[in-house]
Design a protein around this motif. Structure first.
Motif, short mmCIF file in Angstrom:
data_model
loop_
_atom_site.label_atom_id
_atom_site.label_comp_id
_atom_site.label_asym_id
_atom_site.label_seq_id
_atom_site.Cartn_x
_atom_site.Cartn_y
_atom_site.Cartn_z
N GLN A 102 46.70 66.16 33.82
CA GLN A 102 45.76 67.14 33.30
C GLN A 102 44.38 66.55 33.03
N ARG A 103 44.18 65.32 33.47
CA ARG A 103 42.89 64.62 33.39
C ARG A 103 42.40 64.43 31.94
N GLU A 104 43.35 64.33 31.01
CA GLU A 104 42.98 64.00 29.64
C GLU A 104 43.07 62.50 29.38
N LEU A 105 43.63 61.78 30.35
CA LEU A 105 43.79 60.33 30.27
C LEU A 105 43.73 59.78 31.68
N GLY A 106 42.99 58.68 31.87
CA GLY A 106 42.89 58.07 33.18
C GLY A 106 44.07 57.16 33.47
N ALA A 107 44.23 56.81 34.76
CA ALA A 107 45.34 55.94 35.14
C ALA A 107 45.23 54.57 34.48
N ALA A 108 44.00 54.02 34.43
CA ALA A 108 43.82 52.73 33.78
C ALA A 108 44.12 52.83 32.29
N GLY A 109 43.71 53.93 31.69
CA GLY A 109 44.01 54.15 30.27
C GLY A 109 45.50 54.25 30.02
N LEU A 153 41.78 54.21 19.87
CA LEU A 153 42.72 54.75 18.90
C LEU A 153 44.09 54.95 19.54
N MET A 154 44.13 55.45 20.77
CA MET A 154 45.41 55.65 21.45
C MET A 154 46.13 54.32 21.67
N THR A 155 45.37 53.29 22.01
CA THR A 155 45.98 51.98 22.24
C THR A 155 46.59 51.43 20.96
N ALA A 156 45.85 51.54 19.86
CA ALA A 156 46.37 51.07 18.57
C ALA A 156 47.60 51.89 18.15
N ALA A 157 47.55 53.20 18.37
CA ALA A 157 48.68 54.05 18.00
C ALA A 157 49.90 53.73 18.86
N ALA A 158 49.68 53.45 20.14
CA ALA A 158 50.80 53.09 21.02
C ALA A 158 51.45 51.78 20.58
N ALA A 159 50.62 50.83 20.15
CA ALA A 159 51.17 49.57 19.64
C ALA A 159 52.01 49.81 18.40
N LEU A 160 51.56 50.72 17.53
CA LEU A 160 52.33 51.07 16.33
C LEU A 160 53.64 51.75 16.71
N ALA A 161 53.58 52.65 17.69
CA ALA A 161 54.81 53.31 18.14
C ALA A 161 55.79 52.30 18.71
N GLY A 162 55.29 51.37 19.51
CA GLY A 162 56.16 50.34 20.07
C GLY A 162 56.76 49.46 19.00
N ALA A 163 55.97 49.15 17.97
CA ALA A 163 56.48 48.32 16.88
C ALA A 163 57.60 49.04 16.13
N GLY A 164 57.41 50.33 15.87
CA GLY A 164 58.46 51.09 15.21
C GLY A 164 59.72 51.15 16.04
N GLN A 165 59.55 51.36 17.33
CA GLN A 165 60.70 51.39 18.24
C GLN A 165 61.41 50.04 18.25
N GLY A 166 60.64 48.97 18.35
CA GLY A 166 61.23 47.64 18.42
C GLY A 166 61.95 47.24 17.15
#
Length: 422
Positions: A53-60, A116-129
């Protein structure tokens, strides 16, 4: 190998024993584990929709998923130590709440702030781990030894069913709600994972469910968990075999199957059918292991793990698509013939106060090396060609589990069960 008590459960569940599916404590834990598994699977799929939906790029997308993996790897070892040092229920609660908090941050950052998305994804991964080893250890507290294989199979069935039905359900929801709302839905799943499981029940006798006094540093306690893992030759052999199959076999098929589906068969149908067959096969394998109690459980498990080699083998030659689909179904059956007894044996054989740390080592090594395999497979295919690379990966899948099966104590994943009257 002298300090861990010998396994005493019988070859099969005693007649008349209550099914684990009728145990409310396990059902709460099962629902929480299933919610966490579904949330873990859903995040990359939903972010993929954001790219469409072009809200996020492939590199992102690559950056956000890499941050999630980094958060997972950073937290899984710490989570294992904390789950052995403190209440495992509390570790599940706080780690899942952290993952839940990451979801609205991802929604806010979508299309606005990649940082912000990168930091939030790291937090999500930490919670999962952090919650993964705690969930594994909590199962050993909630479920008695004779029913743990059934419990692990039930959990696997739920997670595999979610991954089978999840894409269609998510795509259907995407027709009515936007990606940000789907991300908030992932947060709700993590809230279920945080709040639903209860404390360990009667099966937790002697297990570390109460807060513990401070002992050594986190690093020292993790090293102590490594020492416990080294006491079990079957565990080290199984971890090495699992890592090899994931890093080479799974990575090779993940990269090669889309290419071969496109170039050899000129259709995406083979890709979809093979991946679906793998999940259906895994469901069948989980159903089988819920009741299967072979005499040489470890050897059967390693044979199942080696069966993944049929997947890259089927992609080497221009065979009929049905052969590829069948090979993936066999690989799916085999992976659960390994996974369920592997988790059950770890819960049985490892010292209870070190179980979460040993489980975290399992996740850390097998998950940690998987991205390395994915990164190296594509250049290897470009340099040597797809057939030699797939042949080498198939050979690794067949030979490494076979070698691991020869390690002392591998035949039974520990010492053989004590037979009545022996």
């Amino acid at each position: 190998m002298a300090t861990t008590p010998a396994p005493t459960e019988s070859k099969s569940r005693p007649p008349g024993a209550r099914s684990v599916l009728r145990d409310s404590a396990f059902l709460r834990l099962w629902a929480g584990t299933t919610a966490s598994g579904l949330a873990t699977w859903a995040l990359p799929f939903v972010l993929g929709l954001a790219v469409l939906q072009r809200e996020l790029g492939a590199a992102g997308l690559g950056l956000v998923l890499a941050a999630r993996t980094a958060g997972f790897l950073a937290a899984v070892a710490v989570g294992g130590v904390l789950a052995d040092r403190h209440s495992r229920r509390a570790v599940v609660l706080w780690s899942a709440l952290a993952a839940a908090a990451a979801a609205p941050l991802l929604a806010v950052g979508l299309g606005r702030s990649l940082l912000l998305m990168t930091a939030a994804a790291a937090l999500a991964g930490a919670g999962q781990g952090a919650c993964r080893p705690a969930f594994q250890a909590l199962t050993a507290e909630v479920v008695d030894p004779g029913r743990r294989q059934q419990a692990n199979a039930a959990t696997t069935l739920a997670v595999r069913s979610s991954t089978l039905a999840g894409p269609a359900l998510t795509a259907l929801l995407a027709a009515f709600v936007d990606v940000a709302t789907l991300l908030l839905g992932i947060g709700l799943l993590w809230l279920v994972a945080a709040l639903l499981p209860g404390r360990g029940g009667p099966a937790a006798a002697g297990a570390p469910d109460a807060p513990r006094p401070q002992r050594a540093s986190l690093r020292a306690e993790f090293v102590d968990g490594i020492r416990e893992a080294r006491r079990h030759p079957w565990f080290l052999a199984g971890l090495g075999a699992l890592t090899a199959v994931i890093a080479l076999g799974y990575s090779a098929t993940s990269v090669a199957l889309p290419l071969i589906s496109r170039d050899r068969y000129a259709t995406e149908w083979v890709l979809a059918a093979a991946t679906t067959a793998y999940t259906v096969g895994a469901l069948g394998g989980a159903l089988l292991t819920a009741r299967l109690r072979p005499r040489s459980q470890g050897w059967v498990a390693f044979a199942g793990l080696a069966a993944y080699g049929f997947a890259p083998l089927s992609l080497m030659l221009p065979v009929h698509p049905a052969v590829v689909i069948g090979a993936y179904a066999v690989a799916g059956i085999g992976i659960e013939l390994f996974n369920v007894p592997w988790f059950t044996a770890t819960q049985r054989e490892v010292a209870p106060d070190k179980l979460a740390r040993v489980s975290s080592l399992d996740f850390l090594v097998s998950y940690g090396l998987a991205p390395v395999g994915l990164a190296l497979i594509a250049p290897a295919i470009h340099t040597f060609g797809v057939t030699p690379v797939l042949g080498a990966c198939a050979a690794v899948c067949f030979l490494v589990p076979a070698a691991a099966a020869l390690v002392p104590t591998a035949r039974h994943f520990g010492r053989p069960p004590v037979r009545p009257g022996a």
